[in-house]
Design an enzyme around this catalytic site. Structure first.
Site, PDB file in Angstrom:
ATOM      1  CD  GLU A  81     -75.711  28.371   4.414  1.00  0.00           C
ATOM      2  OE1 GLU A  81     -75.388  27.204   3.784  1.00  0.00           O
ATOM      3  OE2 GLU A  81     -76.299  29.283   3.488  1.00  0.00           O
TER       4      GLU A  81
ATOM      5  NE  ARG B  10     -73.529  14.841   6.194  1.00  0.00           N
ATOM      6  CZ  ARG B  10     -73.404  16.044   6.104  1.00  0.00           C
ATOM      7  NH1 ARG B  10     -72.313  16.867   5.764  1.00  0.00           N
ATOM      8  NH2 ARG B  10     -74.462  16.715   6.238  1.00  0.00           N
TER       9      ARG B  10
ATOM     10  CE  LYS C 253     -78.123  23.177   7.410  1.00  0.00           C
ATOM     11  NZ  LYS C 253     -77.388  24.273   7.684  1.00  0.00           N
TER      12      LYS C 253
HETATM   13  P1  ATP Z   1     -76.854  19.571   6.012  1.00  0.00           P
HETATM   14  O1  ATP Z   1     -76.487  18.636   4.946  1.00  0.00           O
HETATM   15  O2  ATP Z   1     -77.776  19.112   6.770  1.00  0.00           O
HETATM   16  O3  ATP Z   1     -77.424  20.852   5.194  1.00  0.00           O
HETATM   17  P2  ATP Z   1     -74.581  21.042   6.380  1.00  0.00           P
HETATM   18  O4  ATP Z   1     -73.432  20.493   6.591  1.00  0.00           O
HETATM   19  O5  ATP Z   1     -74.656  21.909   5.059  1.00  0.00           O
HETATM   20  O6  ATP Z   1     -75.418  19.956   6.802  1.00  0.00           O
HETATM   21  P3  ATP Z   1     -73.959  23.322   8.189  1.00  0.00           P
HETATM   22  O7  ATP Z   1     -74.885  24.356   8.739  1.00  0.00           O
HETATM   23  O8  ATP Z   1     -72.755  23.744   7.145  1.00  0.00           O
HETATM   24  O9  ATP Z   1     -74.802  22.054   7.521  1.00  0.00           O
HETATM   25  O10 ATP Z   1     -73.131  22.280   9.414  1.00  0.00           O
HETATM   26  C1  ATP Z   1     -72.715  22.952  10.281  1.00  0.00           C
HETATM   27  C2  ATP Z   1     -71.864  21.830  10.708  1.00  0.00           C
HETATM   28  O11 ATP Z   1     -72.455  20.733  11.183  1.00  0.00           O
HETATM   29  C3  ATP Z   1     -70.672  21.575   9.824  1.00  0.00           C
HETATM   30  O12 ATP Z   1     -69.409  21.461  10.339  1.00  0.00           O
HETATM   31  C4  ATP Z   1     -71.136  20.387   9.504  1.00  0.00           C
HETATM   32  O13 ATP Z   1     -69.922  19.615   8.763  1.00  0.00           O
HETATM   33  C5  ATP Z   1     -71.515  19.331  10.469  1.00  0.00           C
HETATM   34  N1  ATP Z   1     -72.358  18.386  10.225  1.00  0.00           N
HETATM   35  C6  ATP Z   1     -73.796  18.502   9.675  1.00  0.00           C
HETATM   36  N2  ATP Z   1     -74.278  17.513   9.296  1.00  0.00           N
HETATM   37  C7  ATP Z   1     -73.328  16.699   9.968  1.00  0.00           C
HETATM   38  C8  ATP Z   1     -73.642  15.079  10.157  1.00  0.00           C
HETATM   39  N3  ATP Z   1     -74.551  14.430   9.730  1.00  0.00           N
HETATM   40  N4  ATP Z   1     -72.654  14.671  10.942  1.00  0.00           N
HETATM   41  C9  ATP Z   1     -71.484  15.149  11.439  1.00  0.00           C
HETATM   42  N5  ATP Z   1     -71.567  16.441  11.258  1.00  0.00           N
HETATM   43  C10 ATP Z   1     -72.386  17.244  10.710  1.00  0.00           C
HETATM   44 MG    MG Z   2     -73.334  23.027   4.746  1.00  0.00          MG
END
Ligand code: ATP
Ligand code: MG
Length: 551
Positions: free
Chosen positions: A32, A257, A267
């Protein structure tokens, strides 16, 4: 960039190719655009791209941009840059917002099938009606609206007749489902907000859990890899694919994760650090963002190798940040030229060295990689050494400089401390030493031995440089596991950045941003791209030579 070790996701892909369920693997990395990418995202990037690559498949970079309030084109651009820098090329660049029309049609299809309804309950009421893990939810009083009424209301939602939050569209599944995610989840909301891609075309936006499976299906993604917290969403993911009558049926697969010790990788938290100016932007070298790590001096290879080494499992795992540091040392060992820099200078005058004389000494650029050759470094009567390499009253086993002691100057001569000069307050401001011309490095001298070798920089040609030394930004080892009650802001390390003014060898003058060096005894450094100017070199310490920090 293949990873030949096996993991459970790869096993599923192999099976699906063998059984003929798929003849090509298609994955996607779906961020996102509401922040910069961090090391956790790198895990998802490496996983998606390297798995598809291994089977000659394809990977899309897809922006999951369904929440215009938080999204911005700045993030879109930084994400593209970071993915490329990590070494990956996407096959298609996609935006979820490009599918808004199709998503709308699929929602209308659900309404026509009696599988979605417009609800007038407020967000609070919806939460109240949802029930709990132990109690079933209650049906909304609007649940039994007719198809015609729902079609009319949904169209008017799109036309902008209602304000934010006045109405939502919900899937009609089961308010008593043991899986709360199936208790009539909201699939569209009203938000009169300009979108970075679609502008003001829409005032209703699909919810992530409805949009995501449709995006995957539209793109023909075969394996939709996501993090473990979406496991309970999988039934709804499949419900959407089935009832929206999508031709392609992607399979959602969850993995754990990646968290790092002494690091926050959310984020939201990273944005808070930026917004509250606790750090110098998203690319602050202390940030676990890809852009911060790049500015610090981490290489794409080191990040990829680190990620490949972390297991792909069903559980979230916290990995020691020192493992990441290990991989950058490994990567730079043979690549980075060795050089000398004095980060906390103390002047030394060599009283028996001829005044006005400069000689050029040979110094190997990398003893572990002789191909990197030899450079010439000046030596004269005045040099700088490290303040720490002198003690007036040393403890036992201190082998560096102290009154009457002799040490080796790396690449040069032995010097002996004869006199200590102090200012009016008693601070040491200069040392007077003598050198022994017979001890020139590389001349085969085998006479007496000294126990200490220290580094130095010739004073009259030295180039001033700023050194930025880092410690972890967060003091708590398991920062990312903390419950939200305890603010991570209370765990900020007040000593995470130390700035020192010192000197480097004259041949460093032409260094460019992102050039990387190993400063003798200090570790690996990167020329900072933001603060370095034609007049001033700024070096970020990437890592020290050994894993050392203890908090
Ligand atoms: P954040 O919690 O940092 O906001 P998010 O999952 O909301 O992360 P996205 O932009 O939705 O952020 O993430 C894009 C992709 O990266 C998703 O498929 C998510 O599952 C993966 N991702 C995010 N953080 C991690 C992590 N710590 N380890 C592995 N994959 C991750
Ligand atoms: Mg997300």
């Amino acid at each position: 960039m293949e990873n030949h070790t096996s993991n459970f996701i790869k096993d599923i892909m192999i099976k699906d190719l063998e059984s003929g369920k798929h003849n090509k693997i298609i994955t996607r990395f779906p961020p996102e655009p509401n922040g910069y990418l961090h090391i956790g995202h790198a895990k998802s990037i490496v996983l998606n791209f390297s798995l598809a690559d291994e089977f000659n498949g394809e990977t899309n970079l897809r922006f999951d941009d369904t929440n215009p309030l938080k999204e911005d084109i700045e993030y879109v651009n930084s994400i593209k840059e970071d993915v490329k820098w990590l070494g990956y090329e996407w096959d298609n660049l996609c935006f979820a917002s490009d599918y808004f029309e199709e998503m709308y049609r699929r929602a209308v299809l659900l309404i026509k099938k009696g599988l979605a309804y417009v609800d007038d309950l407020s967000a609070d009421e919806i939460r109240e009606y949802r029930g709990t893990l132990t109690e079933p939810g209650k049906n909304s009083p609007y649940r039994d609206r007719t198809v015609e009424e729902n079609l009319d209301l949904f169209e008017r939602m799109r036309a902008g007749e209602f304000g934010n939050g006045e109405k939502v569209l919900r899937a009609k599944i089961d308010m008593a489902s043991p899986n709360i995610n199936l208790r009539d989840p909201v699939i569209y909301r009203i938000s009169h907000t300009t979108h970075h891609n679609t502008g003001d075309k829409w005032c209703i936006y699909p919810m992530y859990t409805f949009a995501h499976p449709l995006e995957d299906a539209i793109e023909g993604v075969t394996h939709s890899i996501c993090t473990i917290e979406f496991e309970d969403q999988r039934p709804f993911y499949n419900w959407v694919i089935e009832h929206c009558e999508m031709e392609n049926k992607p399979q959602q697969i969850e993995f754990g994760r990646l968290n790092l010790t002494n690091t926050v990788t959310s984020k939201r938290k990273l944005k808070q650090l930026v917004d509250e100016k606790i750090v110098d932007g998203w690319d602050d070298p202390r940030m676990p963002t890809i852009s911060g790590m790049r500015r610090r001096g981490f290489t794409p290879e080191s990040i990829r190798n680190f990620i490949q080494e972390t297991a792909v499992t069903k559980h979230n795992a916290t990995v020691d940040v020192q493992m990441l540091e290990h991989f950058v040392r490994e990567d730079l060992k043979l690549k980075a030229p060795r050089t000398m820099g004095v980060i906390n200078p103390l002047k030394v005058v060599i009283t028996n060295y001829p005044e006005g004389q400069i000689e050029l000494l040979d110094a190997e650029n990398n003893p572990e990689n002789p191909e990197m050759g030899v450079r010439k470094i000046p030596f004269s009567r005045e040099i700088y050494i490290e303040r720490d390499d002198f003690m007036e009253n040393p403890p036992k086993k201190y082998f560096r400089l102290f009154p009457g002691n002799e040490v080796r100057l790396k690449h040069a001569y032995f010097i002996k401390c004869e006199e200590v000069i102090k200012d009016a307050d008693g601070n040491v401001i200069e040392l007077r030493c003598t050198y022994d011309p017979e001890t020139k490095s590389g001349t085969g001298f085998t006479g007496r031995k000294v126990k200490g070798t220290i580094h130095w920089v010739e004073a009259t040609h030295a180039v001033p440089a700023e050194f930025r030394l880092y410690e972890p930004l967060i003091l708590d080892e398991s920062a990312d596991d903390q419950d939200e009650e305890k603010s991570f802001l209370d765990m900020i390390n007040p000593h995470s950045l130390e700035v020192l003014q010192g000197f480097v060898e004259p041949n460093m003058k032409e260094s460019m941003p992102h050039d990387k060096f190993q400063f003798f005894r200090h570790g690996y450094f990167n020329v900072d791209p933001k603060h370095t100017t034609v007049d001033k070199l700024v070096f970020n310490r990437i890592v020290s030579l050994k894993s050392s920090f203890k908090l």
